[in-house]
Design an enzyme around this catalytic site. Structure first.
Site, PDB file in Angstrom:
ATOM      1  N   TRP A 116      46.627  61.245  58.404  1.00  0.00           N
ATOM      2  CA  TRP A 116      45.405  60.441  58.319  1.00  0.00           C
ATOM      3  C   TRP A 116      44.643  60.461  59.632  1.00  0.00           C
ATOM      4  O   TRP A 116      43.417  60.586  59.641  1.00  0.00           O
ATOM      5  CB  TRP A 116      45.728  59.021  57.849  1.00  0.00           C
ATOM      6  N   ASP A 184      42.349  52.310  61.872  1.00  0.00           N
ATOM      7  CA  ASP A 184      42.550  52.502  60.431  1.00  0.00           C
ATOM      8  C   ASP A 184      43.806  51.709  60.072  1.00  0.00           C
ATOM      9  O   ASP A 184      44.916  52.075  60.465  1.00  0.00           O
ATOM     10  CB  ASP A 184      42.748  54.001  60.156  1.00  0.00           C
ATOM     11  N   LYS A 208      46.314  49.201  48.872  1.00  0.00           N
ATOM     12  CA  LYS A 208      47.737  49.048  49.187  1.00  0.00           C
ATOM     13  C   LYS A 208      48.072  47.562  49.299  1.00  0.00           C
ATOM     14  O   LYS A 208      48.697  46.997  48.412  1.00  0.00           O
ATOM     15  CB  LYS A 208      48.086  49.813  50.445  1.00  0.00           C
TER      16      LYS A 208
HETATM   17  C1  LIG Z   1      46.301  55.383  56.604  1.00  0.00           C
HETATM   18  C2  LIG Z   1      45.342  55.899  55.573  1.00  0.00           C
HETATM   19  N1  LIG Z   1      44.079  56.152  55.940  1.00  0.00           N
HETATM   20  C3  LIG Z   1      43.181  56.619  55.052  1.00  0.00           C
HETATM   21  C4  LIG Z   1      43.521  56.841  53.735  1.00  0.00           C
HETATM   22  C5  LIG Z   1      42.484  57.365  52.781  1.00  0.00           C
HETATM   23  O1  LIG Z   1      42.095  56.357  51.924  1.00  0.00           O
HETATM   24  P1  LIG Z   1      41.124  56.586  50.702  1.00  0.00           P
HETATM   25  O2  LIG Z   1      41.883  57.366  49.692  1.00  0.00           O
HETATM   26  O3  LIG Z   1      40.806  55.185  50.280  1.00  0.00           O
HETATM   27  O4  LIG Z   1      39.925  57.310  51.196  1.00  0.00           O
HETATM   28  C6  LIG Z   1      44.828  56.581  53.310  1.00  0.00           C
HETATM   29  C7  LIG Z   1      45.218  56.805  51.911  1.00  0.00           C
HETATM   30  O5  LIG Z   1      46.336  56.676  51.508  1.00  0.00           O
HETATM   31  C8  LIG Z   1      45.754  56.092  54.257  1.00  0.00           C
HETATM   32  O6  LIG Z   1      47.022  55.838  53.897  1.00  0.00           O
END
Ligand SMILES: Cc1ncc(COP(=O)(O)O)c(C=O)c1O
Length: 372
Positions: A116, A184, A208
């Site tokens: 991520w 994030d 989540k």
């Molecule tokens: C830490 C983290 N950041 C970003 C995301 C991306 O999220 P989204 O699918 O809502 O764009 C995720 C998705 O699991 C994540 O776990």
């Protein structure tokens, strides 16, 4: 007669307790599911579905307003911190943040701690210069970097507080990095007590710990906005959303409603401090069991293990399928590791009960004693 018995058995199986270890979308409190289902049929006894009412009405506006103020209360936020519920998933924030905070000739500092974080770095490079203040890429993202090197001129430092795929979590937040701090928190939002006011921007996809997919929580210190020179499209400029109380355009009404219910539940549970205690108890039970069974093998450095997503493998990889089949048979779902890592991942978000953690640790012990 036989047909009848098999129907009953099937129905029984369908209602048997399911232990949901999915990484996201994931388990939410049962009472949230019930209330959200009722609201689809008859929202607040209006005879209308939550799905068919206007967002600029005295029916929906209180939902948005309560959701925003619950975040303020649960995170104990200062008046400078604004709360927004925006479309687009956390992935949209990977670009919206540099678009709003980073000039083309400026530098932003990022930590590279997993899939991520790497995605957020890729997007930031589209808007300005990026330095990597700390990385664990070379060691397969199995720990969190400790000594960061952050340029004092950086527009901000970005961290991913919990890496959902790698199974790592920042325990020591670099509050004193000397530049605005951006995080994030998609996979550990509201799961533990942090000094939320020391962050200048926090973002999290809701799916989540906070609700249904389709909405992002953004907490932003309004003082860091308005400093870039580029033209920002109306819908992507945080200032416009703040001005319009998070109702610049039609918000994802149902997802905001589910987030509001989940926040109410969290408050009723005793807030972040109470859920943190429960999350600590679940993680301790899980990791103590994992460490006591040589058939399983943790992959993350002990001090950096995520309390939300436990990632592990088996000493003998040929046994992995057998354990996964056993989990399935015992109604334990979502245990398979992410396709990029393999092995197993047990996600223990706020709404997962300690009984579910007990169930999987008992299964792990039984499996280990058979193999040991
Ligand atoms: C830490 C983290 N950041 C970003 C995301 C991306 O999220 P989204 O699918 O809502 O764009 C995720 C998705 O699991 C994540 O776990």
């Amino acid at each position: 007669m036989f047909l009848c018995t098999s129907i009953i058995l099937k129905a029984k199986k369908a209602t048997a307790m399911i232990h949901n270890f999915n990484a996201g979308p994931s388990v939410l409190p049962q009472e949230v599911f019930k209330e959200a289902s009722n609201a689809v049929l008859n929202f607040n006894n209006t005879g209308l579905s939550i799905l068919e009412i206007g967002h600029r009405t005295n029916l929906f506006e209180p939902v948005m307003s309560e959701a925003r103020s619950l975040v303020k209360e649960l995170m104990n936020l200062s008046d400078d911190h604004e709360v927004l519920f925006l479309h687009g998933g956390a992935t949209t924030q990977f670009m919206q943040i540099p678009m709003n905070l980073l000039n083309e000739n400026e530098l932003a500092s990022y930590t590279d701690t997993g899939t991520w974080a790497a995605k957020s770095i890729k997007e930031a490079k589209l808007f300005g210069h990026v330095e990597v203040a700390g990385s664990t890429k070379e060691i397969n993202y199995t720990f969190i970097p400790k000594n960061l090197s952050v340029s004092p001129t950086a527009a901000y430092l970005h961290i991913t507080t919990n890496e959902t795929i790698a199974g790592t979590q920042w325990k020591d937040i670099p509050y004193d990095c000397g530049v605005p701090l951006v995080a994030d928190m998609s996979s550990d939002i509201l799961s533990r007590q942090l000094d939320f006011n020391k962050f200048d921007l926090i973002y999290a996809g809701a799916q989540k710990n906070m609700g249904a997919a389709g909405v992002n929580l953004i907490v932003v210190n309004k003082n860091i906005l308005g400093k870039v020179t580029r033209a920002i499209p109306t819908i992507l400029d945080y200032r416009n959303h703040i001005k319009e109380a998070s109702m610049l355009n039609t918000p994802p009404v149902f997802a905001v409603y589910v987030a509001m219910l989940t926040l109410r539940w969290l408050k009723k549970m005793g807030g972040v401090s109470a859920i943190e205690k429960l999350n600590n108890a679940k993680a301790e039970l899980f990791y103590n069991t994992l460490d006591s069974l040589p058939v399983f093998k943790p992959v993350v450095a002990k001090e950096d293990r995520s309390y939300m997503n436990a990632v592990f493998i088996m000493q003998d990889a040929s046994l992995e399928k057998e354990f996964l089949d056993l989990c399935k048979k015992e109604n334990m779902i979502g245990v398979k590791g992410h396709r990029s890592v393999g092995g197993f991942r047990v996600s223990m978000y706020n709404a997962l009960t300690i009984e579910s953690v007990k169930a999987i640790t008992d299964l792990m012990k039984a499996f280990a004693s058979k193999k040991g």
